[in-house]
Design a protein around this motif. Structure first.
Motif: not given
Length: 96
Positions: A49-74
């Protein structure tokens, strides 16, 4: 996106998530090879869908913090998003 290109991009997303993103540090454990596979469809859809890098990074951050319980590394998430977008571009342009 034609089927062959989509399959190649899906494979590369899986590889990047496992070998480079790897927030829980399992890339050296062959038995954990499928650890991040459930995230591939969502990231693949965002790339297609050609989403911006920031949107993809936000999803990766969400997975890392909310699903894995780890610290965000944006910063790392942005690097991963850029790598993923680079792979998509290379595939789209027939360079890879």
């Amino acid at each position: 996106m034609e089927r062959i290109a989509k399959d190649e991009l899906m494979h590369r997303v899986d590889e990047v998530l496992f070998y480079i993103w790897d927030p829980i540090g399992v890339k050296d454990a062959p038995e954990a090879r499928a650890e991040y596979r459930s995230y591939v469809p969502r990231i693949l859809e965002m790339l297609q869908s050609d989403r911006p890098d920031d949107d993809i990074a936000d999803v990766l951050d969400q997975i890392t913090t909310q699903q894995m319980g780890l610290r965000r590394n944006h910063e790392h998430s942005l690097e991963i998003a850029a790598i993923l977008k680079h792979h998509k571009t290379a595939i789209d342009e027939g360079l890879a």
